[in-house]
Design a protein around this motif. Structure first.
Motif, PDB file in Angstrom:
ATOM      1  N   ALA B 203       1.073  -1.230   0.082  1.00 14.19           N
ATOM      2  CA  ALA B 203       0.004   0.120   0.109  1.00 14.19           C
ATOM      3  C   ALA B 203       0.846   1.382  -0.018  1.00 14.19           C
ATOM      4  N   GLY B 204       0.714   2.273  -0.803  1.00 20.26           N
ATOM      5  CA  GLY B 204       1.300   3.469  -0.950  1.00 20.26           C
ATOM      6  C   GLY B 204       2.716   3.325  -1.348  1.00 20.26           C
ATOM      7  N   VAL B 205       3.340   2.133  -1.545  1.00 22.41           N
ATOM      8  CA  VAL B 205       4.877   2.019  -1.662  1.00 22.41           C
ATOM      9  C   VAL B 205       5.195   1.509  -3.177  1.00 22.41           C
ATOM     10  N   MET B 206       4.919   0.288  -3.356  1.00 23.29           N
ATOM     11  CA  MET B 206       5.106  -0.051  -4.675  1.00 23.29           C
ATOM     12  C   MET B 206       3.922  -1.378  -5.269  1.00 23.29           C
ATOM     13  N   GLY B 207       3.645  -1.258  -6.483  1.00 23.68           N
ATOM     14  CA  GLY B 207       2.924  -2.419  -6.980  1.00 23.68           C
ATOM     15  C   GLY B 207       3.444  -3.818  -6.972  1.00 23.68           C
ATOM     16  N   GLY B 208       2.848  -4.693  -7.303  1.00 28.15           N
ATOM     17  CA  GLY B 208       3.080  -6.189  -7.397  1.00 28.15           C
ATOM     18  C   GLY B 208       3.390  -6.395  -9.011  1.00 28.15           C
ATOM     19  N   ALA B 209       4.395  -7.305  -9.392  1.00 31.92           N
ATOM     20  CA  ALA B 209       4.531  -7.473 -10.776  1.00 31.92           C
ATOM     21  C   ALA B 209       3.411  -8.375 -11.366  1.00 31.92           C
ATOM     22  N   ASP B 210       2.923  -9.284 -10.730  1.00 30.03           N
ATOM     23  CA  ASP B 210       1.916 -10.223 -11.114  1.00 30.03           C
ATOM     24  C   ASP B 210       0.646  -9.487 -11.379  1.00 30.03           C
ATOM     25  N   SER B 211       0.350  -8.341 -10.935  1.00 35.22           N
ATOM     26  CA  SER B 211      -0.959  -7.893 -11.463  1.00 35.22           C
ATOM     27  C   SER B 211      -0.711  -6.585 -12.084  1.00 35.22           C
ATOM     28  N   GLU B 212       0.606  -6.450 -12.614  1.00 30.43           N
ATOM     29  CA  GLU B 212       0.755  -5.193 -13.301  1.00 30.43           C
ATOM     30  C   GLU B 212       0.047  -5.052 -14.613  1.00 30.43           C
ATOM     31  N   VAL B 213      -0.260  -3.720 -14.966  1.00 29.98           N
ATOM     32  CA  VAL B 213      -1.002  -3.636 -16.350  1.00 29.98           C
ATOM     33  C   VAL B 213       0.271  -3.699 -17.466  1.00 29.98           C
ATOM     34  N   GLY B 214      -0.293  -4.569 -18.338  1.00 26.66           N
ATOM     35  CA  GLY B 214       0.747  -4.835 -19.643  1.00 26.66           C
ATOM     36  C   GLY B 214      -0.100  -4.781 -20.574  1.00 26.66           C
ATOM     37  N   GLU B 215       0.752  -4.821 -21.966  1.00 20.05           N
ATOM     38  CA  GLU B 215      -0.046  -4.752 -23.208  1.00 20.05           C
ATOM     39  C   GLU B 215      -1.290  -5.613 -23.644  1.00 20.05           C
ATOM     40  N   ALA B 216      -1.581  -6.686 -22.660  1.00 22.85           N
ATOM     41  CA  ALA B 216      -2.540  -7.589 -22.886  1.00 22.85           C
ATOM     42  C   ALA B 216      -3.680  -7.107 -22.054  1.00 22.85           C
ATOM     43  N   THR B 217      -3.533  -6.291 -21.097  1.00 25.47           N
ATOM     44  CA  THR B 217      -4.700  -5.760 -20.260  1.00 25.47           C
ATOM     45  C   THR B 217      -5.928  -5.258 -20.784  1.00 25.47           C
ATOM     46  N   GLN B 218      -7.004  -5.683 -20.749  1.00 25.65           N
ATOM     47  CA  GLN B 218      -8.356  -5.199 -21.314  1.00 25.65           C
ATOM     48  C   GLN B 218      -9.109  -4.442 -20.326  1.00 25.65           C
ATOM     49  N   THR B 219      -9.117  -4.595 -19.075  1.00 26.30           N
ATOM     50  CA  THR B 219      -9.791  -3.960 -18.122  1.00 26.30           C
ATOM     51  C   THR B 219      -8.915  -3.636 -16.838  1.00 26.30           C
ATOM     52  N   THR B 220      -8.774  -2.389 -16.414  1.00 25.60           N
ATOM     53  CA  THR B 220      -8.036  -1.951 -15.157  1.00 25.60           C
ATOM     54  C   THR B 220      -8.741  -1.541 -14.192  1.00 25.60           C
ATOM     55  N   LEU B 221      -8.231  -1.825 -13.177  1.00 29.69           N
ATOM     56  CA  LEU B 221      -8.975  -1.317 -11.839  1.00 29.69           C
ATOM     57  C   LEU B 221      -7.986  -0.255 -11.354  1.00 29.69           C
ATOM     58  N   LEU B 222      -8.317   1.023 -11.363  1.00 29.45           N
ATOM     59  CA  LEU B 222      -7.729   2.158 -10.674  1.00 29.45           C
ATOM     60  C   LEU B 222      -7.941   2.330  -9.112  1.00 29.45           C
ATOM     61  N   GLU B 223      -6.912   2.423  -8.503  1.00 28.25           N
ATOM     62  CA  GLU B 223      -6.857   2.502  -7.082  1.00 28.25           C
ATOM     63  C   GLU B 223      -6.601   4.009  -6.664  1.00 28.25           C
ATOM     64  N   SER B 224      -7.709   4.550  -5.878  1.00 26.65           N
ATOM     65  CA  SER B 224      -7.227   5.928  -5.342  1.00 26.65           C
ATOM     66  C   SER B 224      -7.604   5.624  -3.712  1.00 26.65           C
ATOM     67  N   ALA B 225      -6.580   5.980  -2.883  1.00 24.45           N
ATOM     68  CA  ALA B 225      -6.824   5.419  -1.682  1.00 24.45           C
ATOM     69  C   ALA B 225      -6.229   6.505  -0.537  1.00 24.45           C
ATOM     70  N   CYS B 226      -6.627   6.367   0.591  1.00 20.91           N
ATOM     71  CA  CYS B 226      -5.795   7.030   1.752  1.00 20.91           C
ATOM     72  C   CYS B 226      -5.097   6.084   2.645  1.00 20.91           C
ATOM     73  N   PHE B 227      -3.851   5.896   2.515  1.00 19.28           N
ATOM     74  CA  PHE B 227      -3.226   4.999   3.498  1.00 19.28           C
ATOM     75  C   PHE B 227      -2.438   5.912   4.469  1.00 19.28           C
ATOM     76  N   SER B 228      -2.324   5.296   5.805  1.00 19.95           N
ATOM     77  CA  SER B 228      -1.684   6.285   6.976  1.00 19.95           C
ATOM     78  C   SER B 228      -0.443   6.573   6.760  1.00 19.95           C
ATOM     79  N   PRO B 229       0.015   7.792   6.589  1.00 21.73           N
ATOM     80  CA  PRO B 229       1.257   8.225   5.888  1.00 21.73           C
ATOM     81  C   PRO B 229       2.529   7.661   6.749  1.00 21.73           C
ATOM     82  N   LEU B 230       2.276   7.477   8.166  1.00 18.75           N
ATOM     83  CA  LEU B 230       3.164   7.004   9.013  1.00 18.75           C
ATOM     84  C   LEU B 230       3.460   5.615   8.642  1.00 18.75           C
ATOM     85  N   SER B 231       2.492   4.778   8.408  1.00 20.69           N
ATOM     86  CA  SER B 231       2.607   3.225   8.065  1.00 20.69           C
ATOM     87  C   SER B 231       3.419   3.321   6.684  1.00 20.69           C
ATOM     88  N   VAL B 232       2.926   4.096   5.797  1.00 18.26           N
ATOM     89  CA  VAL B 232       3.549   4.043   4.412  1.00 18.26           C
ATOM     90  C   VAL B 232       5.088   4.599   4.467  1.00 18.26           C
TER      91      VAL B 232
END
Lengths: 251, 285
Positions: B203-232
């Motif tokens: 969360a708030g740091v980096m995405g995972g390689a397995d769910s990354e958007v690539g050329e074959a992606t047809q539908t994307t889930l866009l995330e917009s979230a509030c994460f605890s800044p301290l935790s991040v």
């Protein structure tokens, strides 16, 4: 050294005490008591060199203000600013305070034209009843005119966790007289020091009553002053021990 | 923060030149590192934003300050999604938040996409601000970050196990392969975004390689979230992964963050999916 002596003279004439402090500090004095608790984002402003070994026997705690054992953190570090000495002094002596602390400070910076991992700083602290921003400005006016001759001084709002409000202090550029040139990046002004009114949280940390006393603090880089005063364009020259360079600045 | 003058003018109609704006703002607490020309009549102003003003780490944040300084109204970016084809009907994504203390709000939106290069105006704006254009989907997330200061992330919906999102702390011994190709060990104090099976992003740091958007992606889930800044902050330090988003996720920037505006501003025709979590009291949304 010449700049250090000049600045010390200026402040000694204004009745300031001159104190040095330990270069090896602990987390409490360097950060926490200065309103920068763990995980405070402002700690990122000063990349710190941590030592990872405890200070032996709490020597400085005994000499310069009592610190409860629990507050002396295992996290020792090379001080990032001489502001740590503010805390030690105020814990030991009641107000009023008029103090400057010259000394070496350390940051994890890469060497370039304007950065070295070790540099020298003056910390200044004035505390008493009714000290105001006007005192701060008057002090800088006097000091900077003494150092640089006939310059204009201006304050710009800024941020430091241990002061509120905070201000960067600029002097008018001497190379161009304020009309704009390469030295001042065409602004006509040169940043010379950081300052502000002491944050009430700092007074609370040292046991002063923020309702009773107010104060101002400032930090001034000695190399920065020397560079501007003598037209040195590379900070690294001060530490390369080239006698041809150093002999130009006899004490 | 690097601000492109023409982008700033999307928010404030200020007639002043780059030099004048730089001079005015440097007297209002935003020192100017540099002004660089960007084409014949545009410029990039690099503002130094102090640690107490993370809300100004974006075009919108600086625009608010500029609008105040010049006494001109602040206007939102012109984006109502008009003329964009609607996303095809599809089952929504189930979003649930297990660690609501570390994530008060998580918003997802689905968009059908064909992955390719972004339009040139977007690539130019990103490049002017020092961000490398990648693909249209990734560029949109970076564009929103630069414009509003809201970090976003894009998942490939087809690669999310079970098509669901769970915001939780990492399980003991859990690992994730991040988009930089590194396998990272997670500890239970770290907040992750997970699908039905495993962590898909830190969360708030980096995405995972397995769910990354690539050329074959047809539908994307866009995330917009509030994460605890301290935790991040703690997590990114622990993992040694200082990334752009982690330094912007601060509570006082909540004015723009997570505002319901941020997702439509991403400009493709989006369909809202489940919104979980309520904004904290006092936040303007």
């Amino acid at each position: 050294m010449r700049v250090r002596q000049q600045v010390e003279d200026i402040f000694a004439h204004m009745g300031y005490e001159i104190l040095e402090g330990p270069e090896v500090e602990d987390d409490y004095h360097n950060f926490e008591a200065l309103n920068m608790p763990a995980d405070h984002p402002a700690r990122d402003m000063q990349d710190t060199l941590y030592l990872g070994v405890p200070i032996m026997g709490g020597t400085w705690g005994a000499h310069c203000g009592h610190v409860p054992e629990a507050q002396v953190r295992a996290a020792t570090l090379l001080r990032t600013h001489t502001s740590a000495m503010q805390i030690r002094y105020m814990k030991t002596f009641p107000p009023p305070v008029r103090l400057i602390v010259p000394g070496r400070v350390y940051r994890r910076d890469n060497l370039d034209l304007s950065h070295t991992p070790m540099f020298q700083q003056f910390e200044g602290l004035v505390v008493g009843r009714g000290i105001s921003l006007a005192d701060l400005k008057g002090t800088f006016d006097a000091m900077l005119r003494e150092l640089f001759g006939d310059v204009r001084v201006r304050l710009r709002p800024s941020f430091f966790p241990y002061t509120e409000p905070s201000a960067e202090v600029d002097i008018s550029c001497q190379s161009c007289g304020g009309s704009g040139c390469g030295t001042c990046k065409h602004t006509g002004w040169l940043e010379i020091l950081g300052s502000g009114m002491v944050h009430p949280a700092v007074f609370e940390a040292v046991g002063y009553d923020p309702e009773e006393v107010t104060g101002f603090a400032f930090g001034l880089g000695m190399e920065r002053v020397a560079m501007l005063k003598y037209g040195v364009d590379d900070i690294r020259l001060f530490y390369e021990n080239d006698l041809r360079f150093l002999e130009q600045f006899p004490l | 923060v690097k601000i492109l003058l023409s982008w700033l003018r999307d928010f404030v109609q200020v007639p002043a030149s780059a030099e004048e704006i730089a001079r005015t703002m440097s007297l209002r607490g935003f020192s100017v590192e540099s002004i660089e020309a960007a084409g014949p009549d545009d410029a990039v102003i690099d503002f130094e934003v102090t640690a107490n003003r993370p809300d100004c780490m974006s075009v919108a944040g600086i625009a608010l300050e500029v609008a105040t300084a010049y006494g001109v109204p602040l206007q939102g970016p012109a984006a109502d999604g008009a003329g964009v084809p609607p996303t095809s009907p599809q089952t929504g994504v189930d979003i649930s938040i297990e660690s609501s203390d570390l994530c008060p709000r998580y918003v997802g939106a689905l968009a059908d996409v064909s992955v390719g290069p972004s339009p040139s105006w977007m690539r130019q704006r990103l490049q002017a601000c020092g961000v490398r254009p990648i693909t249209n989907v990734v560029d949109v997330t970076n564009y929103v970050l630069l414009e509003l200061g809201q970090p976003m992330h894009a998942f490939d919906l087809a690669r999310l196990g079970g098509g669901s999102i769970l915001v939780r702390t990492a399980r003991p011994g859990e690992t994730i392969k991040t988009i930089d190709g590194q396998l990272r060990a997670l500890s239970p104090d770290m907040l992750v975004i997970a699908d039905a099976e495993r962590a898909v992003a830190i969360a708030g740091v980096m995405g995972g390689a397995d769910s990354e958007v690539g050329e074959a992606t047809q539908t994307t889930l866009l995330e917009s979230a509030c994460f605890s800044p301290l935790s991040v902050r703690r997590t990114s330090r622990k993992l040694g992964a200082e990334r752009i988003p982690s330094c912007r996720c601060a509570p006082c920037s909540a004015h723009w963050h997570c505002s319901s505006k941020s997702v439509p501003d991403a400009r493709p025709g989006l369909r809202w999916t489940t919104i979980r979590g309520e904004p904290s009291p006092g936040w303007s949304v």
